[in-house]
Design a protein around this motif. Structure first.
Motif, PDB file in Angstrom:
ATOM      1  N   ILE A 253       0.866  -1.175   0.000  1.00 17.94           N
ATOM      2  CA  ILE A 253       0.000   0.000   0.000  1.00 17.94           C
ATOM      3  C   ILE A 253       0.901   1.223   0.000  1.00 17.94           C
ATOM      4  CG2 ILE A 253      -1.894   1.218   1.109  1.00 17.94           C
ATOM      5  CD1 ILE A 253      -2.647  -1.290   2.576  1.00 17.94           C
ATOM      6  N   LEU A 254       0.791   2.029  -1.051  1.00 19.17           N
ATOM      7  CA  LEU A 254       1.578   3.252  -1.155  1.00 19.17           C
ATOM      8  C   LEU A 254       0.985   4.341  -0.273  1.00 19.17           C
ATOM      9  CD1 LEU A 254       2.092   3.357  -5.030  1.00 19.17           C
ATOM     10  CD2 LEU A 254       3.698   2.484  -3.317  1.00 19.17           C
ATOM     11  N   ASP A 255       1.869   5.193   0.240  1.00 17.89           N
ATOM     12  CA  ASP A 255       1.441   6.293   1.097  1.00 17.89           C
ATOM     13  C   ASP A 255       1.418   7.596   0.300  1.00 17.89           C
ATOM     14  OD1 ASP A 255       0.611   7.233   3.701  1.00 17.89           O
ATOM     15  OD2 ASP A 255       2.592   8.099   3.951  1.00 17.89           O
ATOM     16  N   GLY A 256       2.119   8.607   0.760  1.00 10.66           N
ATOM     17  CA  GLY A 256       1.955   9.941   0.223  1.00 10.66           C
ATOM     18  C   GLY A 256       2.950  10.376  -0.835  1.00 10.66           C
ATOM     19  N   PHE A 257       3.184  11.692  -0.900  1.00  8.44           N
ATOM     20  CA  PHE A 257       3.947  12.318  -1.973  1.00  8.44           C
ATOM     21  C   PHE A 257       5.368  11.770  -2.061  1.00  8.44           C
ATOM     22  CE2 PHE A 257       5.607  16.702  -3.572  1.00  8.44           C
ATOM     23  CZ  PHE A 257       5.602  16.248  -4.887  1.00  8.44           C
ATOM     24  N   ILE A 258       6.031  11.658  -0.926  1.00  6.35           N
ATOM     25  CA  ILE A 258       7.437  11.254  -0.943  1.00  6.35           C
ATOM     26  C   ILE A 258       7.579   9.819  -1.421  1.00  6.35           C
ATOM     27  CG2 ILE A 258       9.515  10.935   0.454  1.00  6.35           C
ATOM     28  CD1 ILE A 258       6.930  13.398   1.630  1.00  6.35           C
ATOM     29  N   LEU A 259       6.771   8.925  -0.880  1.00 11.04           N
ATOM     30  CA  LEU A 259       6.837   7.527  -1.320  1.00 11.04           C
ATOM     31  C   LEU A 259       6.476   7.400  -2.795  1.00 11.04           C
ATOM     32  CD1 LEU A 259       7.104   4.518  -1.060  1.00 11.04           C
ATOM     33  CD2 LEU A 259       4.861   4.437   0.024  1.00 11.04           C
ATOM     34  N   CYS A 260       5.466   8.108  -3.238  1.00  8.87           N
ATOM     35  CA  CYS A 260       5.065   7.996  -4.639  1.00  8.87           C
ATOM     36  C   CYS A 260       6.138   8.543  -5.570  1.00  8.87           C
ATOM     37  CB  CYS A 260       3.725   8.685  -4.869  1.00  8.87           C
ATOM     38  SG  CYS A 260       2.324   7.744  -4.199  1.00  8.87           S
ATOM     39  N   ALA A 261       6.869   9.563  -5.142  1.00  8.42           N
ATOM     40  CA  ALA A 261       7.981  10.062  -5.952  1.00  8.42           C
ATOM     41  C   ALA A 261       9.070   9.008  -6.071  1.00  8.42           C
ATOM     42  CB  ALA A 261       8.537  11.347  -5.342  1.00  8.42           C
TER      43      ALA A 261
END
Length: 342
Positions: A253-261
């Motif tokens: 499960i992906l989290d927020g902006f930093i992880l998605c980058a």
């Protein structure tokens, strides 16, 4: 029983592994799809829970799917650009928050308690920040490979779902720079308030992002090279964790902006690299909303959060658990003695 994953020797080693990632277990996914119409409910009445159960079965390689032992793993790293005033908080907060995680006092601790999620915290050379990427590359290849291995070599035996997250003052600046370098646009498109900055501090952050991308994008060879140049140790570790989960048959499960980058850097090298991942939430950070749209990701939740720490991913765990319970536990029409559709 899964086997330990061999540590990376170089970025080329990771590139080769990304070209040979295993796919889902199609037999398990097909078994889930075949069971779905027999359950005592109208077709598609559980909405996204139905395909979610099929997806989990395929990536876990078992039918029925289960979600009993989720883990959240938070990686912490320090950024050289934090000293340039791009955050509302000083760089030492990274160390202080790691201590708070270990004492059980952070938001992610409470979410993990609420949803029975095991929590791991790993700090990565906090006394040695990355270099300021608006002036030079954030990391050497040796440094980024070491950070990637921190996530790649995490033992996942017995884990049936992985939530990844981060802590690092200045890391939304890194995420904005990576997003711009990967998808274009101008710095203002990707750079937002992060921890709550405005005015001159936001202007400084935009400048750092613009200067960093202008310096590195023309020389970068691919997404992994951008991760080295513009990323941080915690971003690299999360990217390694995504690959580890793929090799270990663990949905992410992906989290927020930093992880998605960080995840976008993998996707830029191998378009299927995130097929075993689902987006837990979309944060209120403008850059995250733009990034997930470019990546083609649809969030499970929209809660106006912007905390990081794997908090949005952890909050989505009950949805995956509900998908598994409904799929495995509902009676079929035949078992319940209920008339099927005519």
């Amino acid at each position: 029983m899964s086997h330990p994953i061999e540590p990376l020797r170089s970025l080329d080693d990771l590139r080769a592994r990304l070209r040979a990632l295993p796919g889902p277990d199609e037999a398990c996914r097909a078994a889930a799809a075949a069971r779905e119409p027999t359950l005592t409910k109208p077709l598609r009445s559980l909405g996204r829970l139905e395909p979610l159960a099929h997806w989990i079965a395929g990536w876990q390689g078992r039918h029925p799917p289960t979600l009993n032992t989720p883990r959240a793993h938070v990686f912490a790293g320090n950024h050289g650009v934090a000293l340039e005033g791009v955050s509302a908080y000083p760089p030492e907060v990274t160390v202080q928050m790691v201590a708070n995680f270990r004492r059980g006092g952070a938001g992610i601790n409470q979410l993990c308690k609420a949803f029975n999620i095991a929590l791991e915290v790993t700090e990565l050379d906090l006394d040695r920040p990355t270099q300021p990427f608006d002036k030079t590359a954030a990391m050497t290849e040796e440094e980024v490979v070491a950070a990637l291995n921190a996530g790649l070599c995490e033992p996942l035996e017995g884990v049936d779902c992985l939530c990844l997250g981060e802590m690092g003052i200045g890391n939304t600046t890194s995420a904005a720079a990576l997003s711009m370098a990967l998808y274009g646009g101008v710095a203002e498109d990707w750079t937002g308030p992060g921890s709550g900055i405005a005015g001159s501090a936001l202007e400084t952050k935009i400048r750092v992002v613009r200067d960093g991308v202008a310096l590195h994008a023309p020389m970068a060879t691919d997404g992994l090279d951008l991760l080295r140049r513009l990323g941080g140790r915690e971003l690299a570790a999360m990217a390694g964790g995504i690959v580890a989960a793929r090799l270990s048959r663990v949905p992410v499960i992906l989290d927020g902006f930093i992880l998605c980058a960080a995840a976008a850097c993998l996707k830029a090298v191998a378009p299927d690299a995130l097929d075993h991942c689902v987006l837990g939430h979309v944060s209120r950070e403008p850059g995250h909303q733009a990034l997930v749209a470019r990546m083609g990701l649809e969030p499970l939740l929209r809660m106006d959060m912007a905390l990081g720490e794997a908090s949005g991913a952890a909050l989505a765990v009950p949805m995956l658990r509900a998908a598994c319970f409904c799929h495995a536990g509902m009676a079929t029409f035949a078992e319940a003695g209920v008339s099927d559709r005519v």
